[in-house]
Design an enzyme around this catalytic site. Structure first.
Site, PDB file in Angstrom:
ATOM      1  N   LYS A 186      56.352 -35.623  28.356  1.00 28.00           N
ATOM      2  CA  LYS A 186      56.401 -34.155  28.413  1.00 28.00           C
ATOM      3  C   LYS A 186      57.458 -33.806  29.449  1.00 28.00           C
ATOM      4  CE  LYS A 186      55.433 -30.647  30.198  1.00 28.00           C
ATOM      5  NZ  LYS A 186      56.465 -29.661  30.648  1.00 28.00           N
ATOM      6  N   GLU A 261      55.671 -39.762  41.917  1.00 31.38           N
ATOM      7  CA  GLU A 261      56.886 -39.642  42.725  1.00 31.38           C
ATOM      8  C   GLU A 261      57.029 -38.159  43.052  1.00 31.38           C
ATOM      9  OE1 GLU A 261      59.896 -38.649  44.012  1.00 31.38           O
ATOM     10  OE2 GLU A 261      61.089 -39.251  42.265  1.00 31.38           O
ATOM     11  N   CYS A 295      64.864 -35.367  44.656  1.00 29.72           N
ATOM     12  CA  CYS A 295      63.678 -35.759  45.432  1.00 29.72           C
ATOM     13  C   CYS A 295      64.087 -36.554  46.664  1.00 29.72           C
ATOM     14  CB  CYS A 295      62.691 -36.529  44.578  1.00 29.72           C
ATOM     15  SG  CYS A 295      63.451 -37.577  43.350  1.00 29.72           S
ATOM     16  N   GLU A 394      59.773 -29.772  52.053  1.00 33.64           N
ATOM     17  CA  GLU A 394      60.838 -29.976  51.072  1.00 33.64           C
ATOM     18  C   GLU A 394      61.326 -28.614  50.583  1.00 33.64           C
ATOM     19  OE1 GLU A 394      59.891 -31.747  47.130  1.00 33.64           O
ATOM     20  OE2 GLU A 394      61.496 -33.151  47.619  1.00 33.64           O
TER      21      GLU A 394
HETATM   22  P1  NAD Z   1      56.320 -29.049  38.909  1.00 34.84           P
HETATM   23  O1  NAD Z   1      55.668 -30.160  39.625  1.00 34.84           O
HETATM   24  O2  NAD Z   1      55.522 -27.830  38.589  1.00 34.84           O
HETATM   25  O3  NAD Z   1      56.930 -29.559  37.505  1.00 34.84           O
HETATM   26  C1  NAD Z   1      57.170 -30.915  37.190  1.00 34.84           C
HETATM   27  C2  NAD Z   1      56.614 -31.227  35.798  1.00 34.84           C
HETATM   28  O4  NAD Z   1      55.196 -31.040  35.818  1.00 34.84           O
HETATM   29  C3  NAD Z   1      57.132 -30.330  34.674  1.00 34.84           C
HETATM   30  O5  NAD Z   1      57.295 -31.091  33.486  1.00 34.84           O
HETATM   31  C4  NAD Z   1      56.003 -29.336  34.489  1.00 34.84           C
HETATM   32  O6  NAD Z   1      55.953 -28.780  33.183  1.00 34.84           O
HETATM   33  C5  NAD Z   1      54.789 -30.213  34.722  1.00 34.84           C
HETATM   34  N1  NAD Z   1      53.579 -29.494  35.098  1.00 34.84           N
HETATM   35  C6  NAD Z   1      53.470 -28.321  35.777  1.00 34.84           C
HETATM   36  N2  NAD Z   1      52.173 -27.975  35.901  1.00 34.84           N
HETATM   37  C7  NAD Z   1      51.438 -28.949  35.300  1.00 34.84           C
HETATM   38  C8  NAD Z   1      50.043 -29.167  35.111  1.00 34.84           C
HETATM   39  N3  NAD Z   1      49.149 -28.285  35.548  1.00 34.84           N
HETATM   40  N4  NAD Z   1      49.666 -30.295  34.478  1.00 34.84           N
HETATM   41  C9  NAD Z   1      50.554 -31.186  34.020  1.00 34.84           C
HETATM   42  N5  NAD Z   1      51.886 -31.022  34.149  1.00 34.84           N
HETATM   43  C10 NAD Z   1      52.326 -29.916  34.790  1.00 34.84           C
HETATM   44  O7  NAD Z   1      57.598 -28.640  39.726  1.00 34.84           O
HETATM   45  P2  NAD Z   1      58.290 -27.191  39.797  1.00 34.84           P
HETATM   46  O8  NAD Z   1      57.316 -26.077  39.890  1.00 34.84           O
HETATM   47  O9  NAD Z   1      59.220 -27.151  38.675  1.00 34.84           O
HETATM   48  O10 NAD Z   1      59.016 -27.298  41.198  1.00 34.84           O
HETATM   49  C11 NAD Z   1      58.304 -26.943  42.391  1.00 34.84           C
HETATM   50  C12 NAD Z   1      58.689 -27.817  43.536  1.00 34.84           C
HETATM   51  O11 NAD Z   1      58.373 -29.171  43.241  1.00 34.84           O
HETATM   52  C13 NAD Z   1      60.175 -27.856  43.838  1.00 34.84           C
HETATM   53  O12 NAD Z   1      60.569 -26.790  44.607  1.00 34.84           O
HETATM   54  C14 NAD Z   1      60.304 -29.176  44.538  1.00 34.84           C
HETATM   55  O13 NAD Z   1      59.976 -29.056  45.887  1.00 34.84           O
HETATM   56  C15 NAD Z   1      59.291 -30.040  43.838  1.00 34.84           C
HETATM   57  N6  NAD Z   1      59.918 -30.892  42.796  1.00 34.84           N
HETATM   58  C16 NAD Z   1      60.107 -32.199  43.088  1.00 34.84           C
HETATM   59  C17 NAD Z   1      60.710 -33.014  42.138  1.00 34.84           C
HETATM   60  C18 NAD Z   1      60.957 -34.459  42.411  1.00 34.84           C
HETATM   61  O14 NAD Z   1      61.831 -35.047  41.797  1.00 34.84           O
HETATM   62  N7  NAD Z   1      60.198 -35.080  43.288  1.00 34.84           N
HETATM   63  C19 NAD Z   1      61.109 -32.509  40.917  1.00 34.84           C
HETATM   64  C20 NAD Z   1      60.868 -31.173  40.631  1.00 34.84           C
HETATM   65  C21 NAD Z   1      60.269 -30.386  41.583  1.00 34.84           C
END
Ligand code: NAD
Length: 492
Positions: A186, A261, A295, A394
């Site tokens: 996903k 991660e 990240c 972060e």
């Molecule tokens: P997120 O964690 O919400 O999204 C990452 C993935 O998780 C996406 O595919 C999203 O659709 C999915 N997701 C979201 N809610 C979910 C749920 N309830 N159950 C299962 N999957 C779910 O990240 P974001 O909101 O896009 O970004 C927020 C913060 O997260 C950023 O500002 C950053 O600090 C951090 N981030 C870190 C990384 C990394 O590589 N470590 C990547 C993206 C974001």
């Protein structure tokens, strides 16, 4: 991107579909999401807004492909050959994929190109590794021969983020498939076009139907449905710590393993004897790459007090010259991925200003950058107090925090003084000190007189503490995507 955004009327909209059981399919209820480029706010594609029904179809397809399909039965060398073919197809489609990647995420096109090169390399690496994953023979009691065989978990579910969609797909699907698992991915609603396109290429390369499925949609819908699905045997997630908690809870309910991660606040430790000529461009790149949305971004520079002013001056010189602009203008950095991310970064900067943390330099936004783009001028801030949000949290944006330290022990304490532990860099001409610090810093990767933001297909990657657990990339990932089975034979 979002679901309730107005649609500009100016462009051709390419419709992407899920890849389930070898077919390109709409969501069962036909709902779709617009895909907007953060470079200019133009909607240029759409993806299925999948529900639990679609996820269920994909997991069942992956289950059948693992239990009775060719992938589950195939010799490792043949899986490797198919994945090598996929690597070559990715290279053959590199420009198309890089264009999707850059337009979708906002990153400059040279970064999009580099990401696709790395994605092809992931499949190449894991293709070669597929038939080299061996077990052990174990000395045991007389009359018995004991050995371990590395067995795939079965169906692997992956939830991945928007910052490096193609690369993170490569490191998850490449390793999981090479080890003999089948996969349901996903990708993030904000950027996933390259992932869908590569799943199409996987079919062309000969990955059998059901072995590699991609289901697009929102996190709270498709993502939550996938992570909670009882048909999974293993889960992997890259993204925010908050969602990481939900993923781990879902895995706990189903009693399956999970790799997380979750980002970092990675330090670059600069001693007064460092070769600044070498260090400065690397330090700048480690925060500017992908507009800081990495990240493993090097988002804190810890500087020995006697060198603080000099390092700050040299960094400020560079920061002042940085320009953000559209993906196809290929400037120093692009737009942030969406309005929410831009607002998040601006909140950090407003708070810094309110708390009187000095802003030492700002880059600029190109004069012709579209109004509707999500641009933030890079910012160099410091000295940042050690307990300030900019020293601890972060940001995930182009903001670099400078903090000074007194001596080696102080540097180590500072480096380890956040909840995270993903990557670190050490800059000094004293080789023994570099190694001493390398051993003491709590991070999954430590670079001495170098820094690789996200670097290294071959290098095990993952965190300590709040950065997560488990390892991806390198050969190590194959251990996480398999479990040892012990086989004991009586012969005496
Ligand atoms: P997120 O964690 O919400 O999204 C990452 C993935 O998780 C996406 O595919 C999203 O659709 C999915 N997701 C979201 N809610 C979910 C749920 N309830 N159950 C299962 N999957 C779910 O990240 P974001 O909101 O896009 O970004 C927020 C913060 O997260 C950023 O500002 C950053 O600090 C951090 N981030 C870190 C990384 C990394 O590589 N470590 C990547 C993206 C974001």
């Amino acid at each position: 991107m979002g679901i309730d955004r107005p649609t500009p009327a100016t462009t051709t909209v390419v419709a992407f579909n899920n890849i389930i059981d070898g077919a390109r399919v709409e969501a069962a209820d036909g709902r779709r999401l617009d895909v907007m480029s953060p470079s200019d706010g133009v909607v240029f594609a759409s993806i299925p807004r999948s529900s639990a029904v679609d996820v269920d179809r994909a997991v069942k397809a992956a289950r059948a492909a693992f239990d009775t399909g060719p992938w589950g039965q195939m010799a490792a060398v043949d899986r490797g050959r198919i994945l090598m073919g996929l690597s070559q197809l990715i290279t053959a489609h590199a420009e198309e994929l890089a264009t999707f990647e850059s337009r979708d995420t906002g990153k400059p096109i040279r970064q999009g190109r580099a990401d696709i090169v790395a994605t092809a390399r992931y499949f190449e690496f894991y293709a070669g590794a597929a038939d080299k994953l061996t077990g052990d023979t174990i000395p045991t009691i007389d009359g018995f021969l004991a050995m371990t065989i590395r067995e795939p978990h079965g169906v692997v579910g992956g939830v991945i983020p928007w910052n490096y969609p193609a690369q993170i797909m490569g490191r998850v699907a490449g390793a999981a498939l090479a080890a003999g698992n089948t996969v349901v991915l996903k990708p993030a609603e904000d950027a996933c076009l390259s992932v869908v396109r590569i799943a199409e290429l996987a079919l062309e390369a000969g990955v059998p139907p059901g072995a590699f499925n991609v289901v697009t949609g929102l996190g709270a819908e498709a993502g939550a449905a996938l992570s909670a699905h009882p048909g999974l045997d293993f889960l992997t997630f890259t993204g925010s710590p908050e969602v990481g908690t939900l993923i781990q809870q879902a895995a706990a309910v189903n009693h399956i393993g999970v790799t997380l991660e979750l980002g970092g606040k990675s330090p670059q430790i600069v001693f007064a004897d460092a070769d600044l000529h070498q260090a400065i461009p690397v330090i700048v790149n480690a925060i500017i790459q992908n507009a800081g949305q990495t990240c493993s971004a090097g988002s804190r520079v810890l500087i020995e007090r006697t060198a603080f002013d000099e390092v700050a001056r040299r960094l400020a010189e560079r920061f002042t010259a940085l320009v953000a602009g559209p993906w196809d203008a290929d400037l120093d950095l692009g737009a942030l991925v969406n309005a929410k991310q831009k607002a998040r970064v601006e909140r950090f900067l407003a708070r810094a200003e309110a708390e009187q943390v000095p802003i030492l330099a700002r880059g600029r936004i190109a004069a012709n950058a579209p109004e509707a783009g999500q641009y933030v001028a890079p910012a160099l801030v410091g000295p940042v107090p050690r307990d300030n949000a900019l020293a601890q949290e972060e940001v995930f944006g182009p903001v670099l925090s400078l903090i000074s330290f007194e001596d080696e022990a102080d540097a180590i304490a500072l480096a380890n003084g956040t909840p995270y532990g993903l990557v670190a860099g050490v800059w000094t001409r004293d080789g023994q000190r570099a190694v001493r610090i390398g051993r003491k810093v709590r991070a999954g990767q430590v670079f001495l007189n170098a820094y690789g933001a996200g670097g290294g297909v071959e290098l095990p990657f993952g965190g300590f503490k709040k950065s997560g657990h488990g390892r991806e990339k390198g050969f190590e990932a194959l251990h996480h995507f398999t479990a040892p089975k012990t086989l004991v034979i009586k012969h005496g």
